[in-house]
Design a protein around this motif. Structure first.
Motif, PDB file in Angstrom:
ATOM      1  N   ILE A 114       0.828  -1.205   0.000  1.00 15.12           N
ATOM      2  CA  ILE A 114       0.000   0.000   0.000  1.00 15.12           C
ATOM      3  C   ILE A 114       0.860   1.251   0.000  1.00 15.12           C
ATOM      4  O   ILE A 114       0.623   2.191  -0.767  1.00 15.12           O
ATOM      5  CB  ILE A 114      -0.935   0.007   1.233  1.00 15.12           C
ATOM      6  N   LYS A 115       1.891   1.284   0.855  1.00 14.93           N
ATOM      7  CA  LYS A 115       2.760   2.460   0.905  1.00 14.93           C
ATOM      8  C   LYS A 115       4.050   2.137   1.649  1.00 14.93           C
ATOM      9  O   LYS A 115       4.156   1.118   2.339  1.00 14.93           O
ATOM     10  CB  LYS A 115       2.051   3.630   1.581  1.00 14.93           C
ATOM     11  N   VAL A 116       5.026   3.013   1.505  1.00 16.81           N
ATOM     12  CA  VAL A 116       6.306   2.916   2.212  1.00 16.81           C
ATOM     13  C   VAL A 116       6.474   4.184   3.044  1.00 16.81           C
ATOM     14  O   VAL A 116       6.220   5.293   2.560  1.00 16.81           O
ATOM     15  CB  VAL A 116       7.491   2.764   1.242  1.00 16.81           C
ATOM     16  N   CYS A 117       6.877   4.019   4.290  1.00 17.76           N
ATOM     17  CA  CYS A 117       7.097   5.158   5.187  1.00 17.76           C
ATOM     18  C   CYS A 117       8.549   5.187   5.634  1.00 17.76           C
ATOM     19  O   CYS A 117       9.126   4.138   5.956  1.00 17.76           O
ATOM     20  CB  CYS A 117       6.190   5.057   6.412  1.00 17.76           C
ATOM     21  N   GLY A 118       9.141   6.370   5.701  1.00 17.10           N
ATOM     22  CA  GLY A 118      10.534   6.490   6.118  1.00 17.10           C
ATOM     23  C   GLY A 118      11.489   6.230   4.967  1.00 17.10           C
ATOM     24  O   GLY A 118      11.079   5.930   3.841  1.00 17.10           O
ATOM     25  N   THR A 119      12.772   6.361   5.262  1.00 17.98           N
ATOM     26  CA  THR A 119      13.815   6.211   4.247  1.00 17.98           C
ATOM     27  C   THR A 119      14.721   5.044   4.590  1.00 17.98           C
ATOM     28  O   THR A 119      15.256   4.961   5.708  1.00 17.98           O
ATOM     29  CB  THR A 119      14.659   7.496   4.152  1.00 17.98           C
ATOM     30  N   VAL A 120      14.897   4.156   3.642  1.00 17.68           N
ATOM     31  CA  VAL A 120      15.808   3.024   3.837  1.00 17.68           C
ATOM     32  C   VAL A 120      17.238   3.568   3.923  1.00 17.68           C
ATOM     33  O   VAL A 120      17.670   4.340   3.061  1.00 17.68           O
ATOM     34  CB  VAL A 120      15.687   2.025   2.662  1.00 17.68           C
ATOM     35  N   PRO A 121      17.986   3.215   4.979  1.00 22.57           N
ATOM     36  CA  PRO A 121      19.330   3.783   5.152  1.00 22.57           C
ATOM     37  C   PRO A 121      20.302   3.327   4.069  1.00 22.57           C
ATOM     38  O   PRO A 121      20.222   2.192   3.580  1.00 22.57           O
ATOM     39  CB  PRO A 121      19.752   3.247   6.527  1.00 22.57           C
ATOM     40  N   ASN A 122      21.195   4.238   3.713  1.00 22.97           N
ATOM     41  CA  ASN A 122      22.250   3.928   2.733  1.00 22.97           C
ATOM     42  C   ASN A 122      23.592   3.983   3.460  1.00 22.97           C
ATOM     43  O   ASN A 122      24.157   5.056   3.672  1.00 22.97           O
ATOM     44  CB  ASN A 122      22.204   4.933   1.584  1.00 22.97           C
ATOM     45  N   PHE A 123      24.102   2.838   3.861  1.00 23.75           N
ATOM     46  CA  PHE A 123      25.336   2.786   4.650  1.00 23.75           C
ATOM     47  C   PHE A 123      26.560   2.914   3.753  1.00 23.75           C
ATOM     48  O   PHE A 123      26.564   2.427   2.615  1.00 23.75           O
ATOM     49  CB  PHE A 123      25.417   1.467   5.418  1.00 23.75           C
ATOM     50  N   ASP A 124      27.612   3.556   4.300  1.00 24.13           N
ATOM     51  CA  ASP A 124      28.892   3.602   3.570  1.00 24.13           C
ATOM     52  C   ASP A 124      29.836   2.521   4.094  1.00 24.13           C
ATOM     53  O   ASP A 124      31.054   2.618   3.973  1.00 24.13           O
ATOM     54  CB  ASP A 124      29.535   4.991   3.686  1.00 24.13           C
ATOM     55  N   PHE A 125      29.235   1.512   4.702  1.00 23.11           N
ATOM     56  CA  PHE A 125      29.976   0.328   5.171  1.00 23.11           C
ATOM     57  C   PHE A 125      29.026  -0.860   5.057  1.00 23.11           C
ATOM     58  O   PHE A 125      27.813  -0.686   4.865  1.00 23.11           O
ATOM     59  CB  PHE A 125      30.440   0.512   6.620  1.00 23.11           C
ATOM     60  N   LYS A 126      29.560  -2.068   5.158  1.00 19.26           N
ATOM     61  CA  LYS A 126      28.704  -3.247   5.063  1.00 19.26           C
ATOM     62  C   LYS A 126      27.975  -3.437   6.392  1.00 19.26           C
ATOM     63  O   LYS A 126      28.599  -3.703   7.422  1.00 19.26           O
ATOM     64  CB  LYS A 126      29.522  -4.499   4.734  1.00 19.26           C
ATOM     65  N   PRO A 127      26.655  -3.299   6.399  1.00 23.76           N
ATOM     66  CA  PRO A 127      25.910  -3.412   7.659  1.00 23.76           C
ATOM     67  C   PRO A 127      25.901  -4.849   8.188  1.00 23.76           C
ATOM     68  O   PRO A 127      25.923  -5.810   7.420  1.00 23.76           O
ATOM     69  CB  PRO A 127      24.503  -2.950   7.284  1.00 23.76           C
ATOM     70  N   LEU A 128      25.875  -4.954   9.501  1.00 25.86           N
ATOM     71  CA  LEU A 128      25.803  -6.251  10.161  1.00 25.86           C
ATOM     72  C   LEU A 128      24.356  -6.583  10.489  1.00 25.86           C
ATOM     73  O   LEU A 128      23.497  -5.686  10.520  1.00 25.86           O
ATOM     74  CB  LEU A 128      26.623  -6.225  11.458  1.00 25.86           C
ATOM     75  N   ASP A 129      24.089  -7.847  10.744  1.00 21.29           N
ATOM     76  CA  ASP A 129      22.745  -8.189  11.208  1.00 21.29           C
ATOM     77  C   ASP A 129      22.705  -8.060  12.728  1.00 21.29           C
ATOM     78  O   ASP A 129      23.725  -7.875  13.393  1.00 21.29           O
ATOM     79  CB  ASP A 129      22.322  -9.585  10.740  1.00 21.29           C
ATOM     80  N   HIS A 130      21.504  -8.175  13.314  1.00 19.20           N
ATOM     81  CA  HIS A 130      21.350  -7.923  14.754  1.00 19.20           C
ATOM     82  C   HIS A 130      22.062  -8.961  15.616  1.00 19.20           C
ATOM     83  O   HIS A 130      22.433  -8.662  16.756  1.00 19.20           O
ATOM     84  CB  HIS A 130      19.862  -7.875  15.114  1.00 19.20           C
ATOM     85  N   VAL A 131      22.266 -10.153  15.078  1.00 16.52           N
ATOM     86  CA  VAL A 131      22.988 -11.188  15.839  1.00 16.52           C
ATOM     87  C   VAL A 131      24.449 -10.761  16.034  1.00 16.52           C
ATOM     88  O   VAL A 131      24.987 -10.819  17.152  1.00 16.52           O
ATOM     89  CB  VAL A 131      22.906 -12.551  15.126  1.00 16.52           C
TER      90      VAL A 131
END
Length: 425
Positions: free
Chosen positions: A122-139
């Motif tokens: 239906i819609k998208v809210c907020g902005t997906v972050p654009n990292f200047d590094f390889k992001p890690l997962d929460h684990v």
């Protein structure tokens, strides 16, 4: 469950709905059992009328011979009533069992499909972050910052359990209070609900507490189960009651632990604390008049959006397809947060859902109200997740990770946490 008269009068539509939901239910058998059940009830009523008539005739002046005839007739009628009563009871049990397999009708606008990939965005809210590094997962982040402990939780409780530690433990309490404060301002009555419910309440809500496909933990030697959501305990709160809706809908919010077997859950999207056996959740639940439920469903969705917009988490809203609705839901919306550590390059993951269950649950639970004419009617019920803590933590930690390994805290949570950054120990 659906109204049995509705099923009888709309057989083809009900069959099409079962097919669109990719479920199995014998609609013809339900109609057949319903017809036989009504016929059996009519027979019993007629026999009771005859028994009452026979008994009234015995009150007059009768000879012993005449009295004996009436006594024998009364015994015969009593035996017939007992036999048909037993037959009626068996029919009612079979009818209830088969009718409970038929799902709620789906909203005309619900997308038809089998899996979540067929949901409609239906819609998208907020902005997906654009990292200047390889992001890690929460684990990985959780291990580096000493926030989550899996290994010792597995030793103590088994796989898919975890310890929340240090700032993560504070974040759980902060998220709980943050959500509760929003809900209280919107008129919700907040409670901490029991973590255990009776089987008949679970079945009334639409959960299957038995069998290999069940996602519910049963408590051995009892008729009780651990709840998978406070929807169960909030929905059961008014079971068997006639509630007062003269002043408007009843808004309830419940804080509870949630216990789920997650049988067969596997894969990269289930790693960490995304799909676990125990988590904390704040649930919204509404009892209302039928004409109010569509609008209130949008209200619940707007509250969920407000909560996660306030947390500055990028998310999208999807209209859930028929095959992913679950039996009680007429229509369901999901909020899916962007999770940078999901998959190879990030992906959406469900964080909340909200469902309009119309009269499906209330009919099973016997929750009614008096309409403006004083007539008793079945109310509608709705539910929605304010926050499922474990999944909210994933979204916050992964989206707010920094190049130096730290994690920033959303501004809305800082007054509750007392810190704005989680740094390496």
């Amino acid at each position: 469950m659906l109204d049995l008269k509705f099923i009888r009068d709309n057989v083809e539509a009900v069959k099409a709905n079962v097919k669109n939901r990719f479920m199995e239910a014998d609609v013809d058998l339900v109609v057949e059992l319903y017809t036989k059940y009504n016929e059996s009830l009519s027979k019993v009523e007629e026999l009771r009328r005859q028994a009452n008539e026979n008994a009234s005739k015995m009150k007059g002046k009768l000879s012993q011979e005449e009295r004996t005839v009436f006594i024998n007739k009364g015994k015969e009628l009593k035996a017939q009533i007992a036999s048909i009563d037993s037959e009626t009871s068996d029919l009612k049990s079979k009818l209830s069992s088969e009718a409970s397999k038929i799902p709620n009708m789906a909203h005309p606008d619900a997308p038809i499909g089998k899996e979540d990939k067929e949901n409609f965005q239906i819609k998208v809210c907020g902005t997906v972050p654009n990292f200047d590094f390889k992001p890690l997962d929460h684990v990985e982040i959780g291990e580096k910052l000493d926030l989550i402990e899996f290994e010792r939780a597995t030793k103590v409780s088994g796989p898919k359990f975890y310890y929340l530690k240090n700032e993560a433990a504070i974040l759980e309490m902060a998220l709980t209070r943050y959500a509760v404060d929003i809900l209280m301002k919107k008129g919700f009555r907040v409670s901490i609900t029991p973590d255990i419910a009776k089987v008949d309440i679970l079945e009334g809500i639409g959960f299957n507490p038995r069998g290999s496909e069940s996602n519910i933990y049963s408590i051995e030697g009892t008729d009780m189960c651990l709840v998978g959501t406070a929807e169960i305990t909030l929905g059961g709160y008014h079971a068997g009651e006639i509630i007062d809706l003269s002043n408007g809908p009843i808004f309830m919010a419940g804080i509870s632990h949630c216990f789920r077997r997650e049988a067969g859950a596997a894969g990269q999207y289930s790693k960490g604390i995304y799909r676990v056996h125990q988590f904390t959740k704040i649930e919204m639940f509404i009892y209302c008049r039928p004409e109010e439920s569509d609008k209130l469903h949008e209200t619940l969705r707007e509250i969920e959006e407000e909560i996660f917009n306030g947390l500055e988490v990028p998310f999208r809203v999807v209209d859930t397809c028929t095959g992913d609705l679950g039996s009680p839901a007429y229509r369901k919306y999901d909020l899916e947060a962007w999770m940078p550590g999901r998959g190879e390059s990030g992906d959406w993951g469900e964080i909340t859902s909200t469902s309009n269950c119309t009269d499906y649950q209330a009919r099973r639970l016997g929750v009614r109200y008096k309409d403006e004419n004083g007539k008793t009617a079945i109310c509608h019920t709705l539910n929605g997740t304010a926050i499922a803590i474990s999944r909210a933590l994933i979204a916050i930690i992964e989206n707010n990770q920094q190049a130096d390994g730290s994690v920033t805290i959303p501004k809305a949570l800082v007054p509750y946490t007392g810190f704005d950054t989680i740094k390496a120990k």
